[in-house]
Write an enzyme that holds these catalytic residues in place. Structure first.
Site, PDB file in Angstrom:
ATOM      1  N   LYS A 116       0.677  -1.237   0.071  1.00  0.00           N
ATOM      2  CA  LYS A 116       0.271   0.035   0.080  1.00  0.00           C
ATOM      3  C   LYS A 116       0.813   1.427   0.217  1.00  0.00           C
ATOM      4  O   LYS A 116       0.423   2.268  -0.511  1.00  0.00           O
ATOM      5  CB  LYS A 116      -0.808  -0.136   1.249  1.00  0.00           C
ATOM      6  N   GLU A 200      -2.729   7.391   7.678  1.00  0.00           N
ATOM      7  CA  GLU A 200      -3.853   8.049   6.722  1.00  0.00           C
ATOM      8  C   GLU A 200      -4.510   9.008   7.491  1.00  0.00           C
ATOM      9  O   GLU A 200      -5.014   8.329   8.521  1.00  0.00           O
ATOM     10  CB  GLU A 200      -4.742   7.102   5.788  1.00  0.00           C
ATOM     11  N   HIS A 235     -16.906  -4.947   6.150  1.00  0.00           N
ATOM     12  CA  HIS A 235     -15.957  -5.308   4.894  1.00  0.00           C
ATOM     13  C   HIS A 235     -16.624  -6.228   3.881  1.00  0.00           C
ATOM     14  O   HIS A 235     -16.103  -6.659   3.036  1.00  0.00           O
ATOM     15  CB  HIS A 235     -14.501  -5.522   5.142  1.00  0.00           C
ATOM     16  N   ARG A 292      -7.669  -7.868  -9.861  1.00  0.00           N
ATOM     17  CA  ARG A 292      -8.377  -9.223 -10.336  1.00  0.00           C
ATOM     18  C   ARG A 292      -9.683  -8.641 -11.153  1.00  0.00           C
ATOM     19  O   ARG A 292     -10.164  -7.663 -10.945  1.00  0.00           O
ATOM     20  CB  ARG A 292      -8.578 -10.086  -9.089  1.00  0.00           C
TER      21      ARG A 292
HETATM   22  C1  MV4 Z   1     -10.338   4.347   5.195  1.00  0.00           C
HETATM   23  C2  MV4 Z   1     -11.497   4.653   5.711  1.00  0.00           C
HETATM   24  C3  MV4 Z   1     -11.588   6.145   6.160  1.00  0.00           C
HETATM   25  N1  MV4 Z   1     -10.429   6.995   5.952  1.00  0.00           N
HETATM   26  N2  MV4 Z   1      -9.228   4.964   5.076  1.00  0.00           N
HETATM   27  C4  MV4 Z   1     -11.454  -0.258   4.710  1.00  0.00           C
HETATM   28  C5  MV4 Z   1     -11.345  -1.314   3.596  1.00  0.00           C
HETATM   29  C6  MV4 Z   1      -9.933  -0.734   3.279  1.00  0.00           C
HETATM   30  N3  MV4 Z   1      -9.800  -0.911   1.496  1.00  0.00           N
HETATM   31  C7  MV4 Z   1      -9.771   0.739   3.457  1.00  0.00           C
HETATM   32  N4  MV4 Z   1     -10.880   0.962   4.334  1.00  0.00           N
HETATM   33  C8  MV4 Z   1     -11.123   2.422   4.840  1.00  0.00           C
HETATM   34  N5  MV4 Z   1     -10.158   3.065   4.436  1.00  0.00           N
HETATM   35  C9  MV4 Z   1      -9.139   6.283   5.329  1.00  0.00           C
HETATM   36  N6  MV4 Z   1      -8.192   7.094   5.365  1.00  0.00           N
HETATM   37  C10 MV4 Z   1     -12.431   4.004   5.799  1.00  0.00           C
HETATM   38  C11 MV4 Z   1     -12.440   2.634   5.304  1.00  0.00           C
HETATM   39  C12 MV4 Z   1     -13.623   1.742   5.384  1.00  0.00           C
HETATM   40  C13 MV4 Z   1     -14.220   1.494   4.258  1.00  0.00           C
HETATM   41  C14 MV4 Z   1     -13.801   1.700   3.065  1.00  0.00           C
HETATM   42  C15 MV4 Z   1     -14.449   1.136   2.224  1.00  0.00           C
HETATM   43  C16 MV4 Z   1     -15.734   0.370   2.061  1.00  0.00           C
HETATM   44  C17 MV4 Z   1     -16.089   0.159   3.318  1.00  0.00           C
HETATM   45  C18 MV4 Z   1     -15.213   0.661   4.411  1.00  0.00           C
HETATM   46  C19 MV4 Z   1     -15.794   0.445   5.786  1.00  0.00           C
HETATM   47  C20 MV4 Z   1     -15.193   0.904   6.693  1.00  0.00           C
HETATM   48  C21 MV4 Z   1     -14.002   1.422   6.668  1.00  0.00           C
END
Ligand code: MV4
Length: 498
Positions: A116, A200, A235, A292
């Site tokens: 990442k 982040e 998730h 993917r």
């Molecule tokens: C975040 C976020 C808020 N702020 N990053 C969750 C999965 C991973 N791919 C990254 N995720 C998140 N990153 C920052 N800086 C909130 C999430 C997140 C989320 C993101 C996409 C879809 C569902 C989610 C559920 C909870 C938290």
């Protein structure tokens, strides 16, 4: 083109790939474990090979066995589907050595996007917006604290080798930093064998918007518009749609251009998805790239009229993309509901056993991608996804109406499913208005917004389904299906392979 494609997967995605192979006139070879002896993919493929015991490590994740099998049966390509080996750079490298084509990106793109921090550095270099934070891993508590004060709380600690929500921790103030830093590092080491973590800024109440991209091996890149994937629980995505109601034309232009820039930056070919967070002001930030084919690709197929799996196969064989960006436009609206064998009234506990009665919806604008039918077993060994119900219509409103209609037609007996839970979400006024973000299905919604009458309704429906299943089970010879060889449209070979 290829002669025979080995499908290193199971369930609905294996079936989806078999269908593309058949339409292209390419032979398909399925692999199956003990648990999947009666699964649809095992019966539908031109050839099926027993690969090992039910646990994935003995079967669908047995790299040596799969590669040896491919060589033995004359497969010149492997499609990994999603999960399993789909984003495993070592697997791709082994195929490269064995002169078997991987239907997907290069191992280089996969490993690049697997880190990442490396991905964030690359995106920043190519002017793709990233969430404010670090592009290198945090070396010390002091460094970390300094960065946190600069960008401001709340912040997220994330594992550099993580993704998909694993290995994240939210921090609200500086006194939480030290214990959180240690705990996140420990977890990252345990889960990903890599203890690097980075920082982040926490984006409040964002939406999860992703863009489908495609590249060929000649340096051509396109995007296939966005998907809205905010309706998820812990998730696990539940409902996806395309296009997103929240994305206007100008925002679409910007976010799709950013997604194409991401793909170019890592020399990407085949199908990929660039994930973004979008805040309430429609600012968007690169989150990660999924290297993917994704579960939710059918909504994109509906609005573009393309077949993404056929295109994947064609591009892997070295052909140029069969279309240009200007050939594409969004046609109508598509929504996907994931049908899971799990109990919404019991903390979404997976429901296992045989499917005793299966009747899928059909009719105008309805597509069901299923890996199972009557007599198929849902086991504890794999994901409890039974199928994907995808509805298309010319407007979002009529697509919602159609989805409600289709969900009401769906009968799955013998197992508890999330179908009635899906109906409640799809029928929710906020969903219809498009007023939701990634927190829509949080605990508050689950406890308060969903009124008790509706929750009881779920219980009632699922109870009736369970009773119905029990009656069927006691009367029916369907139980025997799990050992019996049914007639099938092909020569279902039960070949042992050592
Ligand atoms: C975040 C976020 C808020 N702020 N990053 C969750 C999965 C991973 N791919 C990254 N995720 C998140 N990153 C920052 N800086 C909130 C999430 C997140 C989320 C993101 C996409 C879809 C569902 C989610 C559920 C909870 C938290």
């Amino acid at each position: 083109m290829f002669n025979k494609i080995l499908i290193a997967n199971r369930g609905e995605i294996a079936v989806r790939i078999i269908r593309a192979c058949r339409e292209l006139g390419i032979k398909s070879a399925a692999i199956y474990s003990d648990a999947d002896k009666t699964s649809l993919h095992t019966r539908l493929a031109d050839e099926s090979y027993y690969i090992g015991n039910s646990p994935a490590h003995d079967s669908y994740l047995n790299k040596e066995k799969i590669i040896k099998l491919a060589a033995k049966i004359g497969s010149d390509a492997i499609h990994p589907g999603y999960g399993f080996f789909s984003e495993n750079a070592d697997f791709i490298k082994s195929l490269e050595k064995n002169k078997i084509t991987f239907i997907g990106p290069s191992s280089k793109s996969v490993s690049l996007m697997g880190s990442k921090t490396e991905a964030r550095r690359l995106m920043a270099k190519h002017n793709v917006p990233i969430v404010p934070g670090t592009t290198e891993s945090i070396k010390s508590i002091q460094d970390g604290l300094k960065i946190c004060t600069e960008i401001g709380f709340p912040i997220l600690l994330k594992a550099a080798a993580g993704g998909g929500g694993k290995g994240m921790r939210k921090i609200f103030s500086s006194d939480e930093f030290e214990p959180a830093f240690e705990a996140t590092k420990r977890e990252a080491l345990k889960s990903f064998a890599n203890d690097e973590i980075y920082i982040e800024k926490y984006v409040e109440n964002p939406r999860h918007i992703e863009v489908q991209v495609f590249g060929d091996k000649h340096g051509n890149y396109v995007h296939l518009f966005e998907r809205e994937c905010s309706i998820q629980r812990r998730h696990q995505k539940i409902i996806e749609e395309a296009p997103s109601t929240f994305v206007d034309d100008l925002t679409r232009e910007k976010i799709t251009a950013a997604a194409v820039a991401s793909a170019k930056a890592c020399g990407y070919f085949n199908a990929g998805t660039v994930e973004f967070l979008m805040d309430s002001e429609k600012n968007f930030y690169f989150l990660e790239m999924n290297t993917r084919l994704q579960v939710e690709h059918p909504v994109t197929e509906f609005i573009t009229g393309l077949d993404l799996v056929k295109e994947q196969i064609s591009v892997a064989a070295g052909n140029k993309l069969s279309f240009k960006q200007n050939d594409l436009k969004i046609n109508g609206h598509a929504i996907e509901c994931r049908i899971y064998a799990e109990d919404p009234s019991n903390n979404f506990l997976p429901s296992t056993g045989p499917i005793l009665h299966y009747a899928a919806p059909s009719g105008p604008g309805v597509r069901v991608d299923s890996g199972f039918d009557n007599g198929s077993q849902i086991t504890v060994h794999y994901d409890p996804l039974i199928s994907k119900l995808v509805c298309w219509s010319d407007t979002r409103g009529s697509a919602i109406d159609r989805m409600l209609r289709a969900l009401s037609e769906y009968v799955i007996g013998g197992l508890i499913t999330n179908i009635s839970f899906l109906k409640i979400i799809i029928a929710h006024p906020a969903f219809r208005k498009g007023e939701f973000d990634i927190n829509f299905l949080n605990d508050e919604f689950m406890n308060n917004l969903m009124n008790p009458a509706e929750t009881n309704n779920i219980r009632e429906i699922e109870k009736v389904s369970a009773i119905f299943a029990a009656i069927l089970k006691s009367k029916s010879s369907l139980n025997n299906l799990k050992t019996e060889k049914t007639s099938s449209i092909n020569q279902w070979q039960e070949q042992m392979y050592e």
